[in-house]
Design an enzyme around this catalytic site. Structure first.
Site, PDB file in Angstrom:
ATOM      1  N   LYS A   1       0.871  -1.172   0.000  1.00  0.00           N
ATOM      2  CA  LYS A   1       0.000   0.000   0.000  1.00  0.00           C
ATOM      3  C   LYS A   1       0.909   1.222   0.000  1.00  0.00           C
ATOM      4  O   LYS A   1       1.560   1.535   1.005  1.00  0.00           O
ATOM      5  CB  LYS A   1      -0.910  -0.006   1.226  1.00  0.00           C
TER       6      LYS A   1
ATOM      7  N   ALA B   1      -9.498   6.454   2.885  1.00  0.00           N
ATOM      8  CA  ALA B   1      -9.326   7.307   4.073  1.00  0.00           C
ATOM      9  C   ALA B   1     -10.567   8.157   4.306  1.00  0.00           C
ATOM     10  O   ALA B   1     -11.346   8.411   3.393  1.00  0.00           O
ATOM     11  CB  ALA B   1      -8.112   8.217   3.896  1.00  0.00           C
ATOM     12  N   GLY B   2     -10.732   8.583   5.553  1.00  0.00           N
ATOM     13  CA  GLY B   2     -11.798   9.512   5.892  1.00  0.00           C
ATOM     14  C   GLY B   2     -13.104   8.857   6.279  1.00  0.00           C
ATOM     15  O   GLY B   2     -14.081   9.550   6.574  1.00  0.00           O
TER      16      GLY B   2
ATOM     17  N   GLY C   1      -8.088  10.715   8.883  1.00  0.00           N
ATOM     18  CA  GLY C   1      -8.402  11.115  10.248  1.00  0.00           C
ATOM     19  C   GLY C   1      -9.539  12.107  10.399  1.00  0.00           C
ATOM     20  O   GLY C   1      -9.928  12.434  11.514  1.00  0.00           O
TER      21      GLY C   1
END
Lengths: 255, 71
Positions: A147, A235-236, A208
């Site tokens: 990744k 993400a998020g 985050g």
């Protein structure tokens, strides 16, 4: 234009088309993959193929921030996740006695889980740092999946897409199977596919922030532009509903 | 000889990466087995097979990493 890019692809609809499906799992995934097949029961019931590996579970389970190793072990078993994301850290030289038990236990857990490991290059700010970290990860974990994260800033942790393309190109040439953490920018995505990536990991929102999908239209643009490429929204994601979002039947869901 | 080891200044007599790992273990500063760590010198990956021949010089930056939890 790459062969992955669908020429003349129609633009997605303006509305997000999202609904919640109570049949889907309630635990939030770290990330979840989608491919292009839309099934009546939703693509979450469909196997997904990543670099030639067919996976029954679309759940990628993170291994950080569990209260104890036992919690992590239970989560791995209960989730049925076939991919665990892992990382590298600097050895605490001189503090080995403090860290060794934890490291050894974690390593045993990984090996006994039977899951496929996806190491990351978290914390890398340049292409060269990411390349070196990927090489170290391949040796330690014994896998060529990586990744790939090249970070543009400490505060925002946004992808540094120029370094990302550079690192993806170099690592693919070395035989790595690269999972690039990127934005939803179509030109960057195209460059990553040209570099040899067979999977894209666009962000839902900055790391985050727990905002969910900040720009679903941009993600659907990616889906339309690269209909054959597995997309993993990375993400998020902050709430179970963010991970369970479904789209209208014309567009492949990001779960 | 003074090197940078995982970001910290470190005194060592070792002249290779393999010797450094042996020295650290002998000092009780590193318990991890050699096959559960990976190494780099001055930002370049040093494969396990190259550790006996990868030399160290004054001021070199050495990284020793191991598996950890991540997302």
């Amino acid at each position: 234009m790459t062969q992955n890019h669908r020429e003349g692809a129609a633009l997605p609809p303006d509305d997000d088309g999202g609904t919640l499906d109570p049949r889907q799992a309630s635990d939030p995934p770290t990330a979840a993959a989608s491919n292009t097949r839309a099934m009546d029961n939703g693509p979450q019931d469909d196997p997904v193929t990543l670099y030639g590996v067919e996976l029954r579970s679309r759940l990628l389970l993170g291994t950080a921030r569990y209260p104890s190793p036992a919690h992590l072990e239970d989560a791995v078993a209960a989730s049925g996740a076939e991919i665990l994301t892992v990382s590298l850290r600097r050895e605490a030289i001189g503090l080995a006695a403090q860290s060794e038990g934890e490291a050894t236990g974690f390593w045993r857990l990984l090996r006994s889980s039977g899951a496929r490991l996806l190491p990351n290059t978290a914390g890398c700010f340049t292409a060269q740092e990411a390349i070196t970290t990927a090489q170290m990860a391949r040796e330690v974990f014994g896998v060529d999946w990586i990744k790939l994260e090249v970070i543009g800033g400490e505060d925002t942790l946004h992808p540094e897409v120029f370094g990302l393309v550079e690192a993806a190109t170099a690592l693919t040439a070395e035989g790595f199977k690269v999972f690039p953490y990127t934005t939803a920018d179509l030109s960057v995505a195209e460059r990553l596919l040209e570099a040899g990536c067979e999977v894209l990991m666009p962000w839902g929102a900055p790391i985050g922030t727990a905002r969910g999908l900040a720009d679903p239209y941009a993600l659907r643009m990616m889906r339309a532009a690269f209909p054959e490429t597995p997309l993993i929204v990375d993400a998020g994601i902050g709430r179970p509903s963010h991970g369970r979002r479904r789209w209208s039947s014309e567009w492949t869901p990001f779960c | 000889m003074r090197i940078r080891l995982n970001g910290r200044t470190w005194e060592t007599e070792a002249r290779t990466v393999a010797a450094l790992l042996e020295e650290l273990r002998a000092q009780g500063a590193l318990d991890a087995a050699s096959d559960t760590v990976a190494t780099a010198v001055n930002g370049a990956f040093t494969p396990q097979a190259d550790r006996p021949t990868q030399t160290l010089s004054e001021g070199d930056a050495v990284e020793i990493v191991s598996p950890r939890q991540g997302g």
